[in-house]
Motif scaffolding. Sequence first.
Motif, PDB file in Angstrom:
ATOM      1  N   TYR A  89      -5.691  -3.337   5.733  1.00 26.36           N
ATOM      2  CA  TYR A  89      -6.876  -2.936   4.974  1.00 26.36           C
ATOM      3  C   TYR A  89      -7.500  -1.710   5.618  1.00 26.36           C
ATOM      4  CZ  TYR A  89      -9.910  -5.511   8.292  1.00 26.36           C
ATOM      5  OH  TYR A  89     -10.553  -5.974   9.417  1.00 26.36           O
ATOM      6  N   MET A  98       0.837  -1.199   0.000  1.00 29.64           N
ATOM      7  CA  MET A  98       0.000   0.000   0.000  1.00 29.64           C
ATOM      8  C   MET A  98       0.873   1.252   0.000  1.00 29.64           C
ATOM      9  SD  MET A  98      -1.041  -0.701   3.934  1.00 29.64           S
ATOM     10  CE  MET A  98       0.283  -0.934   5.125  1.00 29.64           C
ATOM     11  N   SER A  99       0.270   2.384   0.376  1.00 32.01           N
ATOM     12  CA  SER A  99       0.986   3.664   0.340  1.00 32.01           C
ATOM     13  C   SER A  99       2.196   3.681   1.274  1.00 32.01           C
ATOM     14  CB  SER A  99       0.033   4.818   0.682  1.00 32.01           C
ATOM     15  OG  SER A  99      -0.647   4.553   1.897  1.00 32.01           O
ATOM     16  N   ARG A 135      -8.274  -4.695  -1.855  1.00 34.61           N
ATOM     17  CA  ARG A 135      -8.249  -4.328  -3.282  1.00 34.61           C
ATOM     18  C   ARG A 135      -7.364  -5.265  -4.093  1.00 34.61           C
ATOM     19  NH1 ARG A 135      -9.641   0.918  -5.211  1.00 34.61           N
ATOM     20  NH2 ARG A 135     -10.605   2.232  -3.616  1.00 34.61           N
ATOM     21  N   ILE A 136      -6.171  -5.533  -3.600  1.00 31.83           N
ATOM     22  CA  ILE A 136      -5.241  -6.309  -4.424  1.00 31.83           C
ATOM     23  C   ILE A 136      -5.439  -7.814  -4.280  1.00 31.83           C
ATOM     24  CG2 ILE A 136      -3.620  -4.408  -4.161  1.00 31.83           C
ATOM     25  CD1 ILE A 136      -1.755  -6.349  -2.682  1.00 31.83           C
ATOM     26  N   GLN A 162      -3.937   1.246  -2.359  1.00 32.50           N
ATOM     27  CA  GLN A 162      -4.176  -0.147  -2.734  1.00 32.50           C
ATOM     28  C   GLN A 162      -4.003  -1.044  -1.512  1.00 32.50           C
ATOM     29  OE1 GLN A 162      -5.181  -0.887  -6.082  1.00 32.50           O
ATOM     30  NE2 GLN A 162      -5.367   1.340  -5.910  1.00 32.50           N
ATOM     31  N   ASP A 163      -5.086  -1.213  -0.770  1.00 28.99           N
ATOM     32  CA  ASP A 163      -4.995  -2.016   0.453  1.00 28.99           C
ATOM     33  C   ASP A 163      -5.118  -3.507   0.136  1.00 28.99           C
ATOM     34  OD1 ASP A 163      -7.707  -2.451   0.019  1.00 28.99           O
ATOM     35  OD2 ASP A 163      -8.334  -1.775   2.002  1.00 28.99           O
ATOM     36  N   ALA A 179      -7.280  -7.038 -10.436  1.00 28.32           N
ATOM     37  CA  ALA A 179      -7.213  -5.635 -10.035  1.00 28.32           C
ATOM     38  C   ALA A 179      -6.169  -4.891 -10.865  1.00 28.32           C
ATOM     39  CB  ALA A 179      -6.865  -5.529  -8.558  1.00 28.32           C
ATOM     40  N   PHE A 193      -4.042  -2.962  -9.974  1.00 24.70           N
ATOM     41  CA  PHE A 193      -2.777  -2.972  -9.233  1.00 24.70           C
ATOM     42  C   PHE A 193      -1.736  -3.847  -9.918  1.00 24.70           C
ATOM     43  CE2 PHE A 193       0.007  -5.096  -6.198  1.00 24.70           C
ATOM     44  CZ  PHE A 193       0.504  -4.063  -5.430  1.00 24.70           C
ATOM     45  N   GLN A 236       1.070  -5.170   4.096  1.00 26.30           N
ATOM     46  CA  GLN A 236      -0.290  -4.769   3.771  1.00 26.30           C
ATOM     47  C   GLN A 236      -1.148  -4.628   5.034  1.00 26.30           C
ATOM     48  OE1 GLN A 236      -2.111  -3.452   1.834  1.00 26.30           O
ATOM     49  NE2 GLN A 236      -1.879  -4.045  -0.305  1.00 26.30           N
ATOM     50  N   GLN A 286       1.768   0.463  -4.141  1.00 30.85           N
ATOM     51  CA  GLN A 286       1.052   1.614  -4.694  1.00 30.85           C
ATOM     52  C   GLN A 286       0.107   2.223  -3.666  1.00 30.85           C
ATOM     53  OE1 GLN A 286      -0.834   0.054  -8.356  1.00 30.85           O
ATOM     54  NE2 GLN A 286       0.843  -1.437  -8.329  1.00 30.85           N
TER      55      GLN A 286
END
Length: 293
Positions: free
Chosen positions: A152, A79-80, A117-118, A113-114, A123, A125, A150, A110
Amino acid sequence: MKRLLAIAALVAALPAAAADSTGLTPLTELADGRYKGFRGGLYPGGRNTPAKEYLKVGLARAAQVKPRDGKIVLLSIGMSNTTQEFQIFKRLADADPRKNPRVTIVDGAQGGQDAIRISDPAAPFWQVVDQRLAAAGATPKQVQVVWLKQAYAGPRELFPADARKLQGALRTIHGILAARFPNLKLVYLSSRTYAGYATTQLNPEPYAYQTGFAVKWTVADRIAGRLKGPWVGWGPYLWADGLRARRDGLAWAVEDFAPDGTHPSQSGRQKVAERLLRFFTTARTARSWFAVG
């Protein structure tokens, strides 16, 4: 009554006040202690290192990490926070004379993008990951090692349901990684850093702390054979109780985070990057392929 219930729900949704510590014990120091009935340590049995037989498997996989068409690709997935930290790590590692010149470090993580999501193999991603590999002159077949960090967004479940939800997502992501990268040998997992300063409900405490259990249980799944494919182990464990330093000295100050108290500031990114570099240059399953000499 409806108005009171609405107010109560709003209050419950607000993040806890920023705190320099929570009183929680890092998993690495909890050992045989319990958190809500669950044992500490990073690995089964309250251990912080893999058992002899599982380490032996990891070392065998590490020995198989060799250049493919000249490259060993170390890829980040997450994720971020992951991408912000990994970019600094890449900068440090690429400038470090200890790094094997055959190792190509690619940041696939990215923002926004938790884990949920991936968990979808279709996805967008994953398309971006492929694009970043191509931009680095690499291919999916050259990816042999992944650092996966990761969480969420907006967890609401009571423990352990929140950690079990993340565990399920990590298991699914592991399967996606195995399918997309046929020569993947090693997957290292890390959980969240401290979130006691969080000003939003993106992933505050104690949810950030509890992601450590999701990682621990995912690693245990691989040890028990419930997950197949690449070897799975802990990367650096990054959680410390705010200003209450761990035995190894790691602590988190409010200055280590952006104004939201969740994403790392420059100093926070540097702390994680330095621990990543220390891990890859010293861990028994990593140093043989990452470092020279």
